[in-house]
Design a protein around this motif. Structure first.
Motif, PDB file in Angstrom:
ATOM      1  N   GLY A  89       0.776  -1.230   0.000  1.00  0.00           N
ATOM      2  CA  GLY A  89       0.000   0.000   0.000  1.00  0.00           C
ATOM      3  C   GLY A  89       0.805   1.275   0.000  1.00  0.00           C
ATOM      4  N   GLY A  90       2.123   1.179   0.188  1.00  0.00           N
ATOM      5  CA  GLY A  90       2.968   2.373   0.208  1.00  0.00           C
ATOM      6  C   GLY A  90       3.475   2.679   1.608  1.00  0.00           C
ATOM      7  N   THR A  91       4.511   3.504   1.684  1.00  0.00           N
ATOM      8  CA  THR A  91       5.066   3.875   2.988  1.00  0.00           C
ATOM      9  C   THR A  91       4.364   5.119   3.538  1.00  0.00           C
ATOM     10  OG1 THR A  91       6.862   5.096   1.884  1.00  0.00           O
ATOM     11  CG2 THR A  91       7.319   2.837   2.581  1.00  0.00           C
ATOM     12  N   ASP A  92       4.434   5.277   4.854  1.00  0.00           N
ATOM     13  CA  ASP A  92       3.794   6.419   5.505  1.00  0.00           C
ATOM     14  C   ASP A  92       4.334   7.749   4.989  1.00  0.00           C
ATOM     15  OD1 ASP A  92       2.403   4.665   7.273  1.00  0.00           O
ATOM     16  OD2 ASP A  92       4.175   4.558   8.555  1.00  0.00           O
ATOM     17  N   VAL A  93       5.641   7.769   4.738  1.00  0.00           N
ATOM     18  CA  VAL A  93       6.326   9.004   4.361  1.00  0.00           C
ATOM     19  C   VAL A  93       7.239   8.720   3.175  1.00  0.00           C
ATOM     20  CG1 VAL A  93       7.876  10.859   5.139  1.00  0.00           C
ATOM     21  CG2 VAL A  93       6.333   9.739   6.784  1.00  0.00           C
ATOM     22  N   VAL A  94       7.260   9.645   2.225  1.00  0.00           N
ATOM     23  CA  VAL A  94       8.265   9.640   1.155  1.00  0.00           C
ATOM     24  C   VAL A  94       9.013  10.963   1.239  1.00  0.00           C
ATOM     25  CG1 VAL A  94       8.687   9.689  -1.326  1.00  0.00           C
ATOM     26  CG2 VAL A  94       6.996   8.111  -0.396  1.00  0.00           C
ATOM     27  N   ILE A  95      10.347  10.882   1.242  1.00  0.00           N
ATOM     28  CA  ILE A  95      11.178  12.080   1.258  1.00  0.00           C
ATOM     29  C   ILE A  95      11.943  12.145  -0.057  1.00  0.00           C
ATOM     30  CG2 ILE A  95      12.956  13.381   2.494  1.00  0.00           C
ATOM     31  CD1 ILE A  95      12.325  11.683   4.975  1.00  0.00           C
ATOM     32  N   ASP A  96      11.679  13.174  -0.849  1.00  0.00           N
ATOM     33  CA  ASP A  96      12.337  13.363  -2.141  1.00  0.00           C
ATOM     34  C   ASP A  96      13.567  14.236  -1.932  1.00  0.00           C
ATOM     35  OD1 ASP A  96      13.202  14.147  -4.638  1.00  0.00           O
ATOM     36  OD2 ASP A  96      11.356  15.186  -5.200  1.00  0.00           O
ATOM     37  N   CYS A  97      14.740  13.624  -2.011  1.00  0.00           N
ATOM     38  CA  CYS A  97      16.005  14.349  -1.859  1.00  0.00           C
ATOM     39  C   CYS A  97      16.709  14.519  -3.201  1.00  0.00           C
ATOM     40  CB  CYS A  97      16.912  13.602  -0.884  1.00  0.00           C
ATOM     41  SG  CYS A  97      16.212  13.357   0.758  1.00  0.00           S
ATOM     42  N   VAL A  98      15.954  14.406  -4.290  1.00  0.00           N
ATOM     43  CA  VAL A  98      16.529  14.457  -5.630  1.00  0.00           C
ATOM     44  C   VAL A  98      16.349  15.840  -6.253  1.00  0.00           C
ATOM     45  CG1 VAL A  98      16.461  13.473  -7.947  1.00  0.00           C
ATOM     46  CG2 VAL A  98      16.121  11.992  -5.951  1.00  0.00           C
ATOM     47  N   GLY A  99      15.095  16.270  -6.404  1.00  0.00           N
ATOM     48  CA  GLY A  99      14.831  17.566  -7.012  1.00  0.00           C
ATOM     49  C   GLY A  99      14.947  17.553  -8.528  1.00  0.00           C
ATOM     50  N   MET A 100      15.138  18.736  -9.080  1.00  0.00           N
ATOM     51  CA  MET A 100      15.014  18.917 -10.528  1.00  0.00           C
ATOM     52  C   MET A 100      16.189  18.367 -11.322  1.00  0.00           C
ATOM     53  SD  MET A 100      15.680  22.994 -10.784  1.00  0.00           S
ATOM     54  CE  MET A 100      16.910  23.821  -9.796  1.00  0.00           C
ATOM     55  N   ASP A 101      17.263  17.975 -10.659  1.00  0.00           N
ATOM     56  CA  ASP A 101      18.429  17.479 -11.377  1.00  0.00           C
ATOM     57  C   ASP A 101      18.456  15.955 -11.428  1.00  0.00           C
ATOM     58  OD1 ASP A 101      20.498  18.311 -12.956  1.00  0.00           O
ATOM     59  OD2 ASP A 101      21.996  18.276 -11.369  1.00  0.00           O
ATOM     60  N   GLY A 102      17.286  15.332 -11.225  1.00  0.00           N
ATOM     61  CA  GLY A 102      17.193  13.883 -11.334  1.00  0.00           C
ATOM     62  C   GLY A 102      17.292  13.424 -12.776  1.00  0.00           C
ATOM     63  N   LYS A 103      17.098  12.134 -12.975  1.00  0.00           N
ATOM     64  CA  LYS A 103      17.197  11.576 -14.331  1.00  0.00           C
ATOM     65  C   LYS A 103      15.982  12.005 -15.143  1.00  0.00           C
ATOM     66  CE  LYS A 103      18.917   7.490 -16.599  1.00  0.00           C
ATOM     67  NZ  LYS A 103      19.358   6.095 -16.455  1.00  0.00           N
ATOM     68  N   MET A 104      16.228  12.713 -16.242  1.00  0.00           N
ATOM     69  CA  MET A 104      15.146  13.275 -17.048  1.00  0.00           C
ATOM     70  C   MET A 104      14.717  12.342 -18.169  1.00  0.00           C
ATOM     71  SD  MET A 104      16.031  17.285 -17.611  1.00  0.00           S
ATOM     72  CE  MET A 104      17.190  18.128 -16.541  1.00  0.00           C
ATOM     73  N   THR A 105      13.437  12.409 -18.503  1.00  0.00           N
ATOM     74  CA  THR A 105      12.953  11.784 -19.724  1.00  0.00           C
ATOM     75  C   THR A 105      13.384  12.648 -20.902  1.00  0.00           C
ATOM     76  OG1 THR A 105      10.866  13.001 -19.718  1.00  0.00           O
ATOM     77  CG2 THR A 105      10.936  10.912 -18.486  1.00  0.00           C
ATOM     78  N   LEU A 106      13.280  12.095 -22.105  1.00  0.00           N
ATOM     79  CA  LEU A 106      13.629  12.868 -23.297  1.00  0.00           C
ATOM     80  C   LEU A 106      12.753  14.113 -23.395  1.00  0.00           C
ATOM     81  CD1 LEU A 106      15.212  13.185 -25.915  1.00  0.00           C
ATOM     82  CD2 LEU A 106      13.516  11.733 -27.057  1.00  0.00           C
ATOM     83  N   ALA A 107      11.459  13.976 -23.091  1.00  0.00           N
ATOM     84  CA  ALA A 107      10.548  15.124 -23.150  1.00  0.00           C
ATOM     85  C   ALA A 107      10.961  16.197 -22.145  1.00  0.00           C
ATOM     86  CB  ALA A 107       9.114  14.672 -22.877  1.00  0.00           C
ATOM     87  N   GLU A 108      11.359  15.773 -20.945  1.00  0.00           N
ATOM     88  CA  GLU A 108      11.781  16.745 -19.936  1.00  0.00           C
ATOM     89  C   GLU A 108      13.066  17.457 -20.364  1.00  0.00           C
ATOM     90  OE1 GLU A 108       9.987  14.823 -15.786  1.00  0.00           O
ATOM     91  OE2 GLU A 108      11.960  14.190 -16.505  1.00  0.00           O
ATOM     92  N   MET A 109      13.974  16.737 -21.008  1.00  0.00           N
ATOM     93  CA  MET A 109      15.205  17.369 -21.496  1.00  0.00           C
ATOM     94  C   MET A 109      14.885  18.469 -22.498  1.00  0.00           C
ATOM     95  SD  MET A 109      17.807  14.188 -22.126  1.00  0.00           S
ATOM     96  CE  MET A 109      18.272  13.046 -20.826  1.00  0.00           C
TER      97      MET A 109
END
Length: 376
Positions: free
Chosen positions: A244-264
């Motif tokens: 069902g998923g974890t109680d908390v998700v912490i995103d420590c990546v931000g906008m410099d994560g791995k981009m899709t071709l469309a995002e690039m």
């Protein structure tokens, strides 16, 4: 003095620049003893943050010895050894008085967010600390004296890494018995995993795609690890794995994560503010009614943001720049007590005049690089 300066996208150099001077009565000048490269510094050199002038001095993770203080500075004095949290904050506006230093009303004339050292005109235009000296505005607010018995390496990350990773857990609501997913095994993610255990989590899952960083997380943080390249839909896999998923998700990546071709393409055309992969995974990895904390840096606006997924599942979103100044004293006590240690993330120590090579190693993730500390 020597300083690491921005020259253009993916172009920095060691420059000889004028030494900083006292400009306001509550300024201080710090002789830098240690400074570090942050993952968010890469956003700058990748051109993801607007209004970066040529020759701008980089760096917001800095400590050193107080060289000079203005006549209104009472908190620190010449000769004190201090860490300097990254937010530039006045200390007396409504936000500062409510410990929201990163939203200071008076330190940044260019936007809603408060000022940040070494982080473009968009964030106040303050010269950074990857240099031999640093001017510290509002020196009665940010700098914190640290004891001589602690090494630079033990306390340097009070400037950003430690408070940001701790705060991510706090706004996520991590407590005894929580289940937590942390996206990213860079410095912030690795320390967020440690804090999750300290705050009582019963299960911590770390997600990345860089093998050596996942191995570091497993070895030092005793977490479960997932390489998101191994799955077509990592968010759904975590949802299934955790029933069902974890109680908390912490995103420590931000906008410099791995981009899709469309995002690039969209990012290059300034139609999108970088990657959104961690957010899309988080929308499925968190349980219904859970919380997603976004502590990685994001910019501009985002196409195809999964608002409907968050809404239908009753997810709480918390986000922003960490008000680091509010947490440094508490975390310093934890360092003294041995409750938290961040020295294992330091993989490289180089001289300041090797800054160009340091950025290259950090950006390309060469030589199993996690964190670079520079010494003037």
């Amino acid at each position: 003095m020597k300083a690491i300066t921005y020259q253009g996208v993916k172009d920095i150099k060691i420059s000889n620049v004028h030494d900083p001077k006292i400009e306001k009565r509550d300024d201080a000048i710090i002789k830098v003893t240690s400074t570090a490269i942050c993952g968010s510094d890469l956003h700058l050199i990748h051109g993801l943050v607007p209004n970066m002038p040529k020759d701008f001095i980089l760096g917001h993770e800095t400590m050193g010895i107080v060289e000079e203080v203005g006549p209104e500075v009472t908190k620190i004095k010449k000769g004190d050894r201090v860490i300097v949290p990254f937010p530039v904050a006045c200390g007396h506006c409504w936000y500062c008085e409510h410990d929201q230093y990163s939203l200071c009303d008076n330190s940044n004339p260019h936007g809603e967010v408060g000022g940040i050292l070494g982080y473009s005109e968009t964030y106040g235009g303050y010269a950074g600390g990857q240099a031999e000296y640093l001017r510290v505005p509002y020196a009665n607010v940010g700098p914190l004296k640290v004891p001589d018995e602690l090494t630079d390496e033990q306390v340097l990350f009070l400037t950003d890494v430690l408070p940001t990773s701790y705060w991510g857990n706090l706004i996520g609501g991590v407590k005894k018995g929580s289940t937590v997913t942390v996206f990213g095994c860079g410095p912030i993610g690795l320390m967020a995993q440690k804090f999750a255990w300290l705050l009582g989590a019963k299960r911590v899952i770390a997600v990345d795609y860089i093998g050596y960083r996942l191995e570091h997380a497993k070895k030092f943080n005793k977490v479960e690890t997932i390489n998101f390249e191994d799955y077509d839909n990592t968010g759904s896999y975590i949802k299934e794995l955790t029933k069902g998923g974890t109680d908390v998700v912490i995103d420590c990546v931000g906008m410099d994560g791995k981009m899709t071709l469309a995002e690039m393409v969209e990012t290059a055309l300034l139609l999108q503010g970088g990657a959104m992969s961690a957010i899309n995974m988080a929308a499925q990895a968190v349980r219904k009614g859970g919380t997603v904390a976004l502590v990685g840096v994001y910019g501009m606006r985002y196409n195809a943001f999964p608002l409907g997924d968050f809404w239908s599942r009753g997810i709480t979103l918390k986000m922003g720049q960490c008000p680091a100044t509010a947490y440094v004293e508490h975390l310093l006590e934890w360092i003294k007590e041995g409750k938290i240690d961040s020295t294992d993330i330091i993989t490289h120590k180089l001289r300041l005049d090797q800054g160009e090579r340091a950025y290259e190693v950090f950006d390309r993730k060469e030589d199993n690089c996690i964190k670079v500390v520079l010494k003037p």
